[in-house]
Design an enzyme around this catalytic site. Structure first.
Site, PDB file in Angstrom:
ATOM      1  N   ARG A   1       7.679  11.953   6.455  1.00 53.48           N
ATOM      2  CA  ARG A   1       7.314  10.347   6.544  1.00 53.48           C
ATOM      3  C   ARG A   1       8.475   9.892   5.621  1.00 53.48           C
ATOM      4  O   ARG A   1       9.262  10.617   5.254  1.00 53.48           O
ATOM      5  CB  ARG A   1       6.242  10.108   5.997  1.00 53.48           C
ATOM      6  N   GLY A   2       8.498   8.675   5.878  1.00 51.86           N
ATOM      7  CA  GLY A   2       9.813   8.064   5.113  1.00 51.86           C
ATOM      8  C   GLY A   2      11.087   7.780   6.500  1.00 51.86           C
ATOM      9  O   GLY A   2      11.258   8.450   7.173  1.00 51.86           O
ATOM     10  N   ALA A   3      11.437   6.323   6.567  1.00 54.06           N
ATOM     11  CA  ALA A   3      11.949   6.047   7.443  1.00 54.06           C
ATOM     12  C   ALA A   3      13.415   6.532   8.085  1.00 54.06           C
ATOM     13  O   ALA A   3      13.499   7.374   9.205  1.00 54.06           O
ATOM     14  CB  ALA A   3      12.460   4.531   7.372  1.00 54.06           C
TER      15      ALA A   3
ATOM     16  N   ASN B   1       8.296  -2.636   4.610  1.00 53.03           N
ATOM     17  CA  ASN B   1       8.052  -1.526   3.710  1.00 53.03           C
ATOM     18  C   ASN B   1       6.777  -1.286   3.392  1.00 53.03           C
ATOM     19  O   ASN B   1       5.743  -1.919   3.826  1.00 53.03           O
ATOM     20  CB  ASN B   1       8.890  -1.910   2.188  1.00 53.03           C
ATOM     21  N   LYS B   2       6.098  -0.099   2.854  1.00 55.55           N
ATOM     22  CA  LYS B   2       5.038   0.406   2.675  1.00 55.55           C
ATOM     23  C   LYS B   2       4.132  -0.704   2.108  1.00 55.55           C
ATOM     24  O   LYS B   2       4.194  -1.734   1.020  1.00 55.55           O
ATOM     25  CB  LYS B   2       5.061   1.512   1.485  1.00 55.55           C
TER      26      LYS B   2
ATOM     27  N   ARG C   1       5.485   6.720  15.616  1.00 55.05           N
ATOM     28  CA  ARG C   1       5.286   5.718  14.547  1.00 55.05           C
ATOM     29  C   ARG C   1       5.938   4.398  14.773  1.00 55.05           C
ATOM     30  O   ARG C   1       7.163   4.578  15.167  1.00 55.05           O
ATOM     31  CB  ARG C   1       5.509   5.988  13.482  1.00 55.05           C
TER      32      ARG C   1
ATOM     33  N   ASP D   1      11.350   0.208   5.841  1.00 53.16           N
ATOM     34  CA  ASP D   1      11.217   0.771   7.053  1.00 53.16           C
ATOM     35  C   ASP D   1      12.032   0.206   8.199  1.00 53.16           C
ATOM     36  O   ASP D   1      12.392   0.704   9.280  1.00 53.16           O
ATOM     37  CB  ASP D   1       9.825   1.115   7.392  1.00 53.16           C
TER      38      ASP D   1
ATOM     39  N   GLN E   1       1.655   8.338  -1.965  1.00 50.24           N
ATOM     40  CA  GLN E   1       2.772   8.924  -1.856  1.00 50.24           C
ATOM     41  C   GLN E   1       3.432   8.827  -3.364  1.00 50.24           C
ATOM     42  O   GLN E   1       4.161   9.791  -3.827  1.00 50.24           O
ATOM     43  CB  GLN E   1       3.601   7.917  -0.915  1.00 50.24           C
TER      44      GLN E   1
END
Lengths: 347, 347
Positions: B52-54, B249-250, B95, B239, B198
């Protein structure tokens, strides 16, 4: 208005001269009552959060004094009042932030000093009165708070300020119960409330008992909820309100208050007058409990965070009065709280 | 400046023509790599958050195209480019929010259309180039971001925008690594980042590997942290950044941005230019993924929330550009982002 019905099992039961507490650490999986037979066990139950919520720990402490006095009087009929002192101190030290604990102990102590002969009956009656007054205050606040809402309101609450946190239908959840019953509230959101998950474990459970639909979110999602216009009010309880109207409540409340102001959402604090501490000029004087790091780093005894990480775990925060739109107490409603208005309320 | 050292195991390993991903679902308890042998497995790994993570999912998708093309070419040397279409769509759909995924796929697809004969070598080289460019961008941003800090800064980060989220030292954590190495950062706080944790599981683990002291807090405590003046900066990744500088973002980032503005804390967003989507005029057009309710209601397969409760689980939120003080990319730094400035940056 008619009394709000409450289907949730009571957090505190005093029956046949014994104290039983619903073990909130085991909710929602298990509904288990623990019987507390001495004052050390009562203090421990408060410290370990078998019972939590400012009004509930005040009531519990009052019953704790009854239990302690019974034992001290049985041990020594001459010195029981003096012997009771360390018991009162033990209870007072169990948790620092909620002033209701000190308030209830002070009330019991004042009575203790007037008693002669067997103190049990008088102390039991006083503890039951504290309990019943809280039940009545909950009902009163539920009506006062719900009156402030318009039809079809959606609201967000934080932590648990319900039946499990009080003697009755709850503070914030009392308003939500009344608002739902009268059709003013049609949607309830609840922060899960890390790290102890009071929202996910307790508030959601209470609302499910009441057949009030509840949608949980993580604290991080509250800003988006407000940004999207999904709620009109944040409704929370309090652990201590300073003389100027600053509000100590579960960690995360300050965040909601700042967000509410930014996004045009109203902020309601619901608490009995036993939560108001006119001795403290402002919120920065309120002692804020730091819980153990394990509450954040572990979950049910299992490590969830990386080894080597530290944790910062204040259990409460302080919301300045200027971010609170209204405080609802059983004595009445205070808009835009200030020292003058709080003085007037508390008379 | 010299390169920032990174002791954290790589999230993505391409070796001997095989793709291995560090299974981030098992961190911090276990460091386990999974080998992905076909495109369906790669898409699934992105969807299930093995990776995960853009930036990291962009790189992973690029390697996914290499794997898919190898198979399609082996199956049919004439039609492999056409046959590859559904594979690209499968990866793109894994995603929705991080634009780096589409960006990497578009770049690979552009190359695919130019190729004749066995495509493996050219596609592998392009995927490795995407990976290496991200490593270089991380290093560049780390320096640019750290240059903005003054000595003895304390910072708060959210989610994981580190080595585990990128090809290199990370975006936000790259800046934090550089700031710590140069003595500008002396204290790092990290939101635990519910519901997927996370922060607790990944960011804390990364910082422990780097011997950078890290203190976790729950999202609800960030307001008190700022109120007490404990931090000067919030530093996060992204993201997707819209053309006007709005930042997805998150979930929880918007909350930090509102709080930061309220409490006089600065807000830094660190992201490579592959995260900027000039096709979207503003952040409200960014698709926001809703994750399954179980991510909030359960933890490691065990129910933690009361039965009967529902959950609202947006995985991201959108912070309006006016709440962002500075965006740091490998192309340069943008203070008070706007459409004009983003156009100028992206040229």
């Amino acid at each position: 208005m008619s009394a709000i019905i409450d289907n949730t099992p009571s957090a505190i039961v005093w029956m046949q001269e014994e104290l039983k507490l619903l073990d909130q650490r085991q909710l929602p999986q298990l509904v288990v009552y623990l019987q507390l037979d001495d004052v050390a066990a009562v203090a421990d139950a408060i410290r370990q959060m078998v019972v939590r919520g400012a009004p509930a720990i005040g009531i519990t402490a009052a019953y704790g004094v009854v239990i302690a006095a019974r034992q001290r009087y049985a041990e020594n009929r001459q010195t029981w009042q003096r012997d009771l002192e360390p018991d009162l101190e033990l209870l007072a030290a169990a948790r620092p932030t909620a002033v209701n604990l000190c308030w209830a102990l002070q009330r019991m102590k004042t009575l203790v000093l007037t008693l002669e002969g067997d103190p049990f009956g008088a102390l039991e009656a006083e503890a039951i009165l504290i309990h019943q007054e809280d039940i009545a205050a909950n009902q009163k606040m539920a009506g006062l708070g719900a009156d402030l809402l318009v039809a079809d309101s959606a609201v967000l609450t934080h932590c648990n300020a319900g039946a499990l946190a009080t003697g009755g239908v709850g503070t914030a959840l009392g308003v939500i119960r009344a608002g739902f019953a009268s059709g003013k509230i049609d949607q309830v959101f609840a922060d899960e409330t890390r790290p102890w998950l009071q929202g996910a474990r307790l508030t959601a459970w209470e609302l499910v008992q009441e057949q009030i639909p509840v949608t949980l979110l993580c604290e991080g999602a509250a800003a988006r909820l407000m940004q999207q216009g999904k709620i009109g009010w944040v409704i929370v309880g309090s652990d201590r309100i300073a003389a100027n109207g600053d509000v100590a409540n579960k960690i995360g409340t300050l965040s909601l208050a700042v967000l509410a102001r930014h996004f045009g959402v109203k902020m309601m604090v619901v608490a009995p007058s036993s939560t108001v501490d006119m001795q403290l000029a402002s919120g920065d004087l309120i002692p804020i409990e730091q819980r153990g790091a394990d509450e954040l780093l572990e979950l049910e005894g299992k490590r969830i965070a990386a080894e080597g990480a530290q944790a910062w775990t204040p259990a409460f925060d302080v919301t300045p009065a200027e971010l609170v739109d209204v405080i609802v107490t059983e004595r009445g409603v205070v808009w835009q709280p200030s020292l003058e208005k709080m003085k007037s309320l508390m008379g």
